[in-house]
Design an enzyme around this catalytic site. Structure first.
Site, PDB file in Angstrom:
ATOM      1  N   GLU A 228       9.504  45.499  16.672  1.00 36.57           N
ATOM      2  CA  GLU A 228       8.471  44.684  16.001  1.00 36.57           C
ATOM      3  C   GLU A 228       8.147  45.402  14.705  1.00 36.57           C
ATOM      4  OE1 GLU A 228       7.301  41.886  16.933  1.00 36.57           O
ATOM      5  OE2 GLU A 228       7.636  41.747  19.084  1.00 36.57           O
ATOM      6  N   CYS A 262       0.660  43.603  10.310  1.00 38.76           N
ATOM      7  CA  CYS A 262       2.024  43.134  10.052  1.00 38.76           C
ATOM      8  C   CYS A 262       2.033  41.648   9.743  1.00 38.76           C
ATOM      9  CB  CYS A 262       2.910  43.433  11.252  1.00 38.76           C
ATOM     10  SG  CYS A 262       2.250  42.792  12.784  1.00 38.76           S
TER      11      CYS A 262
HETATM   12  P1  NAP Z   1       5.474  53.901  11.147  1.00 37.84           P
HETATM   13  O1  NAP Z   1       5.200  54.936  10.152  1.00 37.84           O
HETATM   14  O2  NAP Z   1       6.810  53.322  11.235  1.00 37.84           O
HETATM   15  O3  NAP Z   1       5.060  54.505  12.557  1.00 37.84           O
HETATM   16  C1  NAP Z   1       5.127  53.758  13.748  1.00 37.84           C
HETATM   17  C2  NAP Z   1       5.449  54.676  14.882  1.00 37.84           C
HETATM   18  O4  NAP Z   1       6.779  55.135  14.715  1.00 37.84           O
HETATM   19  C3  NAP Z   1       4.576  55.925  14.929  1.00 37.84           C
HETATM   20  O5  NAP Z   1       4.370  56.273  16.265  1.00 37.84           O
HETATM   21  C4  NAP Z   1       5.434  56.952  14.217  1.00 37.84           C
HETATM   22  O6  NAP Z   1       5.141  58.274  14.600  1.00 37.84           O
HETATM   23  C5  NAP Z   1       6.812  56.560  14.697  1.00 37.84           C
HETATM   24  N1  NAP Z   1       7.903  56.936  13.809  1.00 37.84           N
HETATM   25  C6  NAP Z   1       7.910  56.956  12.468  1.00 37.84           C
HETATM   26  N2  NAP Z   1       9.127  57.318  12.011  1.00 37.84           N
HETATM   27  C7  NAP Z   1       9.893  57.535  13.106  1.00 37.84           C
HETATM   28  C8  NAP Z   1      11.241  57.939  13.300  1.00 37.84           C
HETATM   29  N3  NAP Z   1      12.047  58.177  12.275  1.00 37.84           N
HETATM   30  N4  NAP Z   1      11.693  58.084  14.550  1.00 37.84           N
HETATM   31  C9  NAP Z   1      10.897  57.830  15.599  1.00 37.84           C
HETATM   32  N5  NAP Z   1       9.617  57.450  15.483  1.00 37.84           N
HETATM   33  C10 NAP Z   1       9.118  57.287  14.251  1.00 37.84           C
HETATM   34  O7  NAP Z   1       4.477  52.667  10.984  1.00 37.84           O
HETATM   35  P2  NAP Z   1       2.911  52.697  10.884  1.00 37.84           P
HETATM   36  O8  NAP Z   1       2.564  53.147   9.513  1.00 37.84           O
HETATM   37  O9  NAP Z   1       2.304  53.434  12.036  1.00 37.84           O
HETATM   38  O10 NAP Z   1       2.562  51.166  11.119  1.00 37.84           O
HETATM   39  C11 NAP Z   1       2.654  50.248  10.116  1.00 37.84           C
HETATM   40  C12 NAP Z   1       3.946  49.452  10.223  1.00 37.84           C
HETATM   41  O11 NAP Z   1       4.012  48.843  11.501  1.00 37.84           O
HETATM   42  C13 NAP Z   1       3.970  48.324   9.230  1.00 37.84           C
HETATM   43  O12 NAP Z   1       5.267  48.212   8.703  1.00 37.84           O
HETATM   44  C14 NAP Z   1       3.631  47.122  10.080  1.00 37.84           C
HETATM   45  O13 NAP Z   1       4.050  45.909   9.567  1.00 37.84           O
HETATM   46  C15 NAP Z   1       4.314  47.466  11.364  1.00 37.84           C
HETATM   47  N6  NAP Z   1       3.745  46.680  12.460  1.00 37.84           N
HETATM   48  C16 NAP Z   1       4.507  45.683  13.019  1.00 37.84           C
HETATM   49  C17 NAP Z   1       3.987  44.887  14.030  1.00 37.84           C
HETATM   50  C18 NAP Z   1       4.786  43.780  14.655  1.00 37.84           C
HETATM   51  O14 NAP Z   1       4.426  43.335  15.725  1.00 37.84           O
HETATM   52  N7  NAP Z   1       5.870  43.323  14.061  1.00 37.84           N
HETATM   53  C19 NAP Z   1       2.696  45.119  14.489  1.00 37.84           C
HETATM   54  C20 NAP Z   1       1.961  46.148  13.908  1.00 37.84           C
HETATM   55  C21 NAP Z   1       2.499  46.922  12.897  1.00 37.84           C
HETATM   56  P3  NAP Z   1       4.297  59.249  13.654  1.00 37.84           P
HETATM   57  O15 NAP Z   1       2.957  58.629  13.468  1.00 37.84           O
HETATM   58  O16 NAP Z   1       4.252  60.521  14.405  1.00 37.84           O
HETATM   59  O17 NAP Z   1       5.052  59.330  12.364  1.00 37.84           O
END
Ligand code: NAP
Length: 465
Positions: A228, A262
């Site tokens: 997602e 998102c």
């Molecule tokens: P993020 O930086 O991608 O982090 C999300 C999760 O992934 C965190 O637990 C993060 O851990 C982990 N993570 C980051 N890089 C990783 C990697 N290379 N390998 C494994 N795990 C990794 O996103 P965010 O800033 O928390 O959230 C915002 C994003 O989420 C936006 O793009 C938003 O659109 C998306 N989102 C999508 C939905 C949907 O349902 N489609 C819903 C909500 C949010 P750390 O915090 O430790 O880095």
């Protein structure tokens, strides 16, 4: 490694935690695998009772949970209370519907009896974001646990208190200790955990780069994933729409969760005939939004979750301006303590500039004009994302065209995109794959087992007699 909980409204460090050691991770993985062996046989009505208790806890202690969310990631307190209530809803929804969603499906074939039988897979790793720190986790956990799986949560590093509070809810609800565990770890620990044979699948809600990384690790290990990811949702307004309702919903759709959703509408595509009026009313309402302490009931816009998000927004606004965009209101960080950014409206953004269809995670709206429905759809679909979409028109032919042609996991006509436990949620293109919620969500992490039973055979004993 240290994991810190920092209040984005004040910059104060609320608590710090040490990341789990390799030994502690090993213990939790083993507990998860051991628990699955017994938990998978827990009768459905017992799982339902526990899930209903989780819902009761969420409802009863919603103000306490809301305060944890707000102080840790900055969402307005009213929205945080609503988030806890929505988590209770998804727990109740699956407590009541899992049995039906996972009942055997009889299929008529040449067999005496053939059917589809759903079985849990095992420990599932959930990598989750901070923006809806409770909701994102519960919409994975409620169906996964009702299906008989067990969960391992790697939450975003800036919401450790939310992560621990959620683990505690499932324990208090009566689930066995290993059924749902929080792993306080950085993202660098994900590869080893997902590669471990005891973990059978993963779901990630987060950014596109994180999705690519987790999916490639899972791919190497041939494990199922649901992704997602981000979005750059269009919000289209046609001349037949109720303009005032469209404008007030547009403002809400852009600024919900301080603009960090998102499925927040990010690009507003308005028919030329009504564009000027839409722009004027939209800018007026964006300017009037009450910004302030997210713990105040009257606040609509609080701080962004981290200082990095403020920097990213500044960069995106500057890139848009360098490509010819004009700022009608806002455009910069606010001169106060905390990660506050002014509600911003950009116009004349060049559609050839990358920023025009990037995900903008904050209260920054981009307005575009469309000469007709075909141009509106073309602008809407130009992004590589395909999560939600919203189109405003009272013309049935136009409605049908939007439903057919918008490249997105959902189309909301005359309404704002929102998740609902009864409806599937997910994206196409770079917004990910797989679905959460409804019966589609609970069937993501199950073995869809085909059972084929032939006619009864005469036993050998009978034959010789
Ligand atoms: P993020 O930086 O991608 O982090 C999300 C999760 O992934 C965190 O637990 C993060 O851990 C982990 N993570 C980051 N890089 C990783 C990697 N290379 N390998 C494994 N795990 C990794 O996103 P965010 O800033 O928390 O959230 C915002 C994003 O989420 C936006 O793009 C938003 O659109 C998306 N989102 C999508 C939905 C949907 O349902 N489609 C819903 C909500 C949010 P750390 O915090 O430790 O880095």
């Amino acid at each position: 490694m240290e994991i810190a909980s920092i209040n984005p409204a004040t910059g104060e460090t609320l608590k710090t935690f040490s990341a789990l050691s390799g030994e502690q991770i090993e213990e939790k993985l083993q507990l998860s695998a051991d628990t699955f062996r017994t938990y998978r046989h827990t009768p459905m009505d017992e799982r339902s009772r526990m899930m209903q208790r989780a819902a009761d806890i969420l409802d009863t202690d919603k103000h306490e949970f809301a305060r944890v969310m707000t102080t840790e990631m900055g969402k307005p307190i009213k929205a945080a209370v609503a988030e806890a209530e929505k988590c209770a809803w998804v727990c109740r929804y699956y407590a009541e519907s899992a049995q039906q969603h996972l009942a055997d499906l009889i299929v008529e074939t040449n067999a005496e009896k053939s059917f589809v039988h759903f079985q849990p897979l095992g420990p599932v790793l959930a990598v989750m974001p901070w923006n809806f720190p409770f909701w994102q986790v519960f919409r994975f956990a409620a169906p996964a646990l009702m299906a008989g799986n067990v969960g391992l949560l790697k939450h975003a590093s800036n919401v450790p208190q939310c992560a621990l509070a959620i683990e505690d809810i499932f324990l208090r609800a009566g689930f066995p200790k290993g059924a749902f565990q929080t792993l306080l770890i950085g993202s660098d620990a994900v590869e080893a955990i997902l590669s471990d044979a005891r973990v059978v699948a993963a779901t990630l809600t987060g950014s596109e780069p994180a999705g690519r990384s987790v999916a490639s690790i899972a791919g190497k290990n041939i494990k199922k994933t649901v992704l997602e990811l981000g979005g750059s949702d269009p919000f289209i307004v046609m001349p037949s729409a109720d303009l005032d309702e469209a404008v007030s919903t547009a403002v809400k759709a852009r600024t919900i969760n301080n603009g960090q959703s998102c499925i927040a509408a990010k690009r507003f595509i308005v028919a030329t005939e009504i564009y000027e009026e839409f722009e004027r009313k939209f800018v007026d309402q964006m300017k009037a939004l009450p910004i302030g302490d997210p713990l105040e009931e009257s606040t609509e816009i609080g701080p962004l979750a981290t200082p990095q998000i403020v920097k990213d927004l500044e960069d995106q606004v500057q890139r848009a301006m360098a490509a010819g965009a004009r700022v009608l209101t806002g455009g910069k960080r606010m001169g106060r303590t905390g990660n506050f950014f002014e509600p911003t409206v950009l116009v004349d953004v060049d559609l050839r500039a990358a920023v025009s269809c990037e995900e903008i995670f904050g209260p920054v709206a981009m307005l575009f004009r469309a000469q007709n429905i075909d141009e509106a759809i073309r602008i809407a679909n130009v992004t590589s994302f395909g999560l939600g979409s919203s189109a405003w028109t009272n013309d049935r032919t136009e409605q049908a065209k939007f439903i057919e042609e918008l490249e997105a996991g959902s189309v909301f006509i005359n309404g704002m995109v929102a998740s609902d436990p009864r409806l599937p949620f997910g994206g196409v293109k770079h917004s990910g794959y797989g679905r959460e919620l409804a019966e589609f969500g609970i069937r993501e992490f199950v073995n869809i087992k085909t059972v084929w039973i032939g006619e009864p055979q005469k036993s050998t004993k009978t034959k010789t007699e």
